[in-house]
Design an enzyme around this catalytic site. Structure first.
Site, PDB file in Angstrom:
ATOM      1  N   SER A 123       0.820  -1.219   0.000  1.00 36.66           N
ATOM      2  CA  SER A 123       0.000   0.000   0.000  1.00 36.66           C
ATOM      3  C   SER A 123       0.847   1.260   0.000  1.00 36.66           C
ATOM      4  O   SER A 123       1.723   1.419   0.856  1.00 36.66           O
ATOM      5  CB  SER A 123      -0.865   0.072   1.260  1.00 36.66           C
ATOM      6  OG  SER A 123      -1.658  -1.048   1.375  1.00 36.66           O
ATOM      7  N   HIS A 165      -4.138   0.920  -4.801  1.00 37.62           N
ATOM      8  CA  HIS A 165      -3.529  -0.248  -5.444  1.00 37.62           C
ATOM      9  C   HIS A 165      -3.986  -0.295  -6.897  1.00 37.62           C
ATOM     10  O   HIS A 165      -5.132  -0.613  -7.182  1.00 37.62           O
ATOM     11  CB  HIS A 165      -3.965  -1.544  -4.750  1.00 37.62           C
ATOM     12  CG  HIS A 165      -3.514  -1.666  -3.336  1.00 37.62           C
ATOM     13  ND1 HIS A 165      -2.511  -2.525  -2.944  1.00 37.62           N
ATOM     14  CD2 HIS A 165      -3.909  -1.038  -2.227  1.00 37.62           C
ATOM     15  CE1 HIS A 165      -2.314  -2.403  -1.641  1.00 37.62           C
ATOM     16  NE2 HIS A 165      -3.156  -1.512  -1.172  1.00 37.62           N
ATOM     17  N   HIS A 209      -5.659  -8.758  -1.579  1.00 36.40           N
ATOM     18  CA  HIS A 209      -5.700  -9.103  -0.154  1.00 36.40           C
ATOM     19  C   HIS A 209      -6.870 -10.036   0.135  1.00 36.40           C
ATOM     20  O   HIS A 209      -7.919  -9.952  -0.510  1.00 36.40           O
ATOM     21  CB  HIS A 209      -5.904  -7.835   0.690  1.00 36.40           C
ATOM     22  CG  HIS A 209      -4.866  -6.780   0.480  1.00 36.40           C
ATOM     23  ND1 HIS A 209      -4.891  -5.914  -0.588  1.00 36.40           N
ATOM     24  CD2 HIS A 209      -3.768  -6.447   1.209  1.00 36.40           C
ATOM     25  CE1 HIS A 209      -3.847  -5.097  -0.515  1.00 36.40           C
ATOM     26  NE2 HIS A 209      -3.152  -5.397   0.560  1.00 36.40           N
ATOM     27  N   TYR A 250      -8.727  -9.721   2.617  1.00 36.16           N
ATOM     28  CA  TYR A 250      -9.844  -8.916   3.141  1.00 36.16           C
ATOM     29  C   TYR A 250     -10.723  -8.324   2.045  1.00 36.16           C
ATOM     30  O   TYR A 250     -11.820  -7.855   2.315  1.00 36.16           O
ATOM     31  CB  TYR A 250      -9.351  -7.814   4.090  1.00 36.16           C
ATOM     32  CG  TYR A 250      -8.491  -6.718   3.479  1.00 36.16           C
ATOM     33  CD1 TYR A 250      -9.032  -5.783   2.603  1.00 36.16           C
ATOM     34  CD2 TYR A 250      -7.152  -6.605   3.810  1.00 36.16           C
ATOM     35  CE1 TYR A 250      -8.249  -4.778   2.061  1.00 36.16           C
ATOM     36  CE2 TYR A 250      -6.362  -5.595   3.276  1.00 36.16           C
ATOM     37  CZ  TYR A 250      -6.920  -4.690   2.400  1.00 36.16           C
ATOM     38  OH  TYR A 250      -6.144  -3.706   1.859  1.00 36.16           O
ATOM     39  N   GLU A 251     -10.242  -8.364   0.813  1.00 35.73           N
ATOM     40  CA  GLU A 251     -11.086  -7.898  -0.290  1.00 35.73           C
ATOM     41  C   GLU A 251     -12.140  -8.943  -0.641  1.00 35.73           C
ATOM     42  O   GLU A 251     -13.007  -8.695  -1.476  1.00 35.73           O
ATOM     43  CB  GLU A 251     -10.232  -7.617  -1.527  1.00 35.73           C
ATOM     44  CG  GLU A 251      -9.315  -6.422  -1.381  1.00 35.73           C
ATOM     45  CD  GLU A 251      -8.324  -6.324  -2.530  1.00 35.73           C
ATOM     46  OE1 GLU A 251      -8.692  -5.769  -3.565  1.00 35.73           O
ATOM     47  OE2 GLU A 251      -7.184  -6.811  -2.381  1.00 35.73           O
ATOM     48  N   ALA A 308       2.845  -2.272   3.976  1.00 33.02           N
ATOM     49  CA  ALA A 308       2.686  -1.247   5.009  1.00 33.02           C
ATOM     50  C   ALA A 308       2.256  -1.995   6.270  1.00 33.02           C
ATOM     51  O   ALA A 308       1.486  -2.943   6.196  1.00 33.02           O
ATOM     52  CB  ALA A 308       1.616  -0.256   4.593  1.00 33.02           C
ATOM     53  N   MET A 340      -1.863  -6.700   6.929  1.00 34.38           N
ATOM     54  CA  MET A 340      -2.940  -7.529   6.389  1.00 34.38           C
ATOM     55  C   MET A 340      -2.570  -8.195   5.066  1.00 34.38           C
ATOM     56  O   MET A 340      -3.444  -8.465   4.238  1.00 34.38           O
ATOM     57  CB  MET A 340      -4.188  -6.657   6.186  1.00 34.38           C
ATOM     58  CG  MET A 340      -4.607  -5.878   7.426  1.00 34.38           C
ATOM     59  SD  MET A 340      -5.911  -4.706   7.038  1.00 34.38           S
ATOM     60  CE  MET A 340      -5.905  -3.681   8.534  1.00 34.38           C
ATOM     61  N   SER A 341      -1.293  -8.451   4.867  1.00 35.16           N
ATOM     62  CA  SER A 341      -0.886  -9.031   3.569  1.00 35.16           C
ATOM     63  C   SER A 341       0.324  -9.940   3.757  1.00 35.16           C
ATOM     64  O   SER A 341       0.580 -10.421   4.850  1.00 35.16           O
ATOM     65  CB  SER A 341      -0.530  -7.894   2.601  1.00 35.16           C
ATOM     66  OG  SER A 341       0.626  -7.205   3.034  1.00 35.16           O
ATOM     67  N   ASN A 378       2.618   3.589  10.802  1.00 43.92           N
ATOM     68  CA  ASN A 378       1.896   4.141  11.965  1.00 43.92           C
ATOM     69  C   ASN A 378       2.213   3.268  13.172  1.00 43.92           C
ATOM     70  O   ASN A 378       2.653   2.126  13.020  1.00 43.92           O
ATOM     71  CB  ASN A 378       0.380   4.117  11.703  1.00 43.92           C
ATOM     72  CG  ASN A 378      -0.114   2.702  11.402  1.00 43.92           C
ATOM     73  OD1 ASN A 378       0.057   2.196  10.282  1.00 43.92           O
ATOM     74  ND2 ASN A 378      -0.696   2.048  12.386  1.00 43.92           N
ATOM     75  N   HIS A 391      -6.447   5.174   7.084  1.00 45.98           N
ATOM     76  CA  HIS A 391      -5.819   4.608   5.875  1.00 45.98           C
ATOM     77  C   HIS A 391      -5.047   5.671   5.089  1.00 45.98           C
ATOM     78  O   HIS A 391      -3.970   5.403   4.568  1.00 45.98           O
ATOM     79  CB  HIS A 391      -6.880   3.954   4.984  1.00 45.98           C
ATOM     80  CG  HIS A 391      -6.324   3.309   3.741  1.00 45.98           C
ATOM     81  ND1 HIS A 391      -5.461   2.224   3.780  1.00 45.98           N
ATOM     82  CD2 HIS A 391      -6.475   3.601   2.430  1.00 45.98           C
ATOM     83  CE1 HIS A 391      -5.125   1.885   2.552  1.00 45.98           C
ATOM     84  NE2 HIS A 391      -5.726   2.698   1.702  1.00 45.98           N
TER      85      HIS A 391
HETATM   86  N1  HPA Z   1      -2.550  -2.664  11.323  1.00 46.39           N
HETATM   87  C1  HPA Z   1      -2.735  -3.519  10.289  1.00 46.39           C
HETATM   88  N2  HPA Z   1      -2.328  -3.260   9.055  1.00 46.39           N
HETATM   89  C2  HPA Z   1      -1.698  -2.092   8.843  1.00 46.39           C
HETATM   90  C3  HPA Z   1      -1.477  -1.159   9.861  1.00 46.39           C
HETATM   91  C4  HPA Z   1      -1.941  -1.466  11.169  1.00 46.39           C
HETATM   92  O1  HPA Z   1      -1.772  -0.687  12.133  1.00 46.39           O
HETATM   93  N3  HPA Z   1      -0.825  -0.110   9.295  1.00 46.39           N
HETATM   94  C5  HPA Z   1      -0.654  -0.399   7.990  1.00 46.39           C
HETATM   95  N4  HPA Z   1      -1.179  -1.600   7.699  1.00 46.39           N
END
Ligand code: HPA
Length: 278
Positions: A33, A64, A86, A88-89, A116, A213-214, A237, A249
């Site tokens: 991402s 993406h 992903h 989650y999609e 990320a 998440m990947s 973050n 996001h």
């Molecule tokens: N959690 C999960 N996935 C992420 C995060 C997070 O804090 N930051 C970027 N992708």
């Protein structure tokens, strides 16, 4: 089912190979991402949108784009996946890893995955680069369930999923380029919601330094295909509960851009060393 699945990767690989017209990428790079800028560093790019690739589902996440980009990076022929898929999609695991299976069908032996991630390790600044030393699969899914694909193992060894030699190479490039490179364990969760503070405390106790998440599905398949893997997380973050502010996001995407240059230098350096036979 196994045969049908294999032919789907073969079909997409054949299509990509045809478009590459003799170009033979040695390294595949999956961009996470907000990390699409690395694609701009590729010279003589050939862009192949997913929409044109047989079997390839469309990426749905904002940020993406969904295309393969072949070209040269650090003097080495590479194939980038810009816009990964992903779980989650709502894609099933086979769809998420179709690109990696196609890379393997194309004869590519090295996979560089980027993502990320939220920082759990309290010593990490934000943004930061983290070399993935290992991962924890908390997605509770695997792309290897079902019939075994030809060329893959039923029970692949995962005792060294991120190749030590590639990690050493990345550490050396970082040192030589003055890039601060942290190292840690990536916890892969399903998402798409960010974690709760209690979940982040749990992940911390489980030994995770970052959460995202990947990546985990792609790395599992790459290992089952005998590819060697290098993984780099951008800590965009602090994870929930560690961060004093709510997660967003858009901020994740912006933070990715802030370290995009370091990521580019790092990946280019590693790729060019791979090219010299290291
Ligand atoms: N959690 C999960 N996935 C992420 C995060 C997070 O804090 N930051 C970027 N992708």
């Amino acid at each position: 089912m196994g045969r049908a699945k294999q032919s789907s990767a073969r079909r997409s690989a054949d299509f990509v190979a045809e478009r590459l017209a003799g170009f033979e990428p040695r390294v595949a790079i999956v961009l996470g991402s907000g990390l699409g800028a690395l694609a701009d560093a590729v010279e003589h790019p050939v862009v192949i949108p997913y929409a044109e690739v047989p079997e390839m589902p469309e990426a749905t996440v904002y940020g993406h784009a969904g295309e393969f980009i072949a070209g040269e990076l650090g003097g080495v022929q590479v194939l980038l996946q810009k816009g990964r898929l992903h779980l989650y999609e709502g894609h099933d695991p086979d769809a998420v890893v179709l690109a990696v299976r196609s890379f393997a069908e194309l004869g590519i032996e090295t996979l560089i995955v980027t993502n990320a991630a939220g920082g759990i390790n309290r010593t990490f600044p934000v943004p930061a680069l983290m070399l993935i030393a290992d991962h924890i699969n908390l997605m509770f899914r695997s792309p290897l369930t079902g019939l075994v694909w030809p060329g893959e193992e039923r029970f692949p060894d995962m005792s060294s999923p991120y190749e030590p030699a590639l990690r050493t190479m990345a550490e050396r490039v970082a040192l030589e380029s003055g890039i601060l490179l942290h190292e840690g364990v990536y916890a892969g969760v399903l998402g798409p919601n960010f974690e709760t503070p209690a979940e982040v405390r749990m992940l911390e106790r489980l030994g995770a330094d970052a959460v995202g998440m990947s990546t985990v599905p792609e790395v599992i398949v790459a290992r089952a295909r005998g590819m060697r893997v290098l993984g780099i997380s951008i800590i965009t973050n602090l994870a929930a509960g560690i961060s004093p502010t709510p997660l967003d996001h858009d901020e994740v995407m912006e933070a990715g851009k802030a370290v995009a240059h370091d990521l580019e230098v790092l990946v280019r350096g590693v790729v060019s060393q791979i090219g010299t036979g290291a």
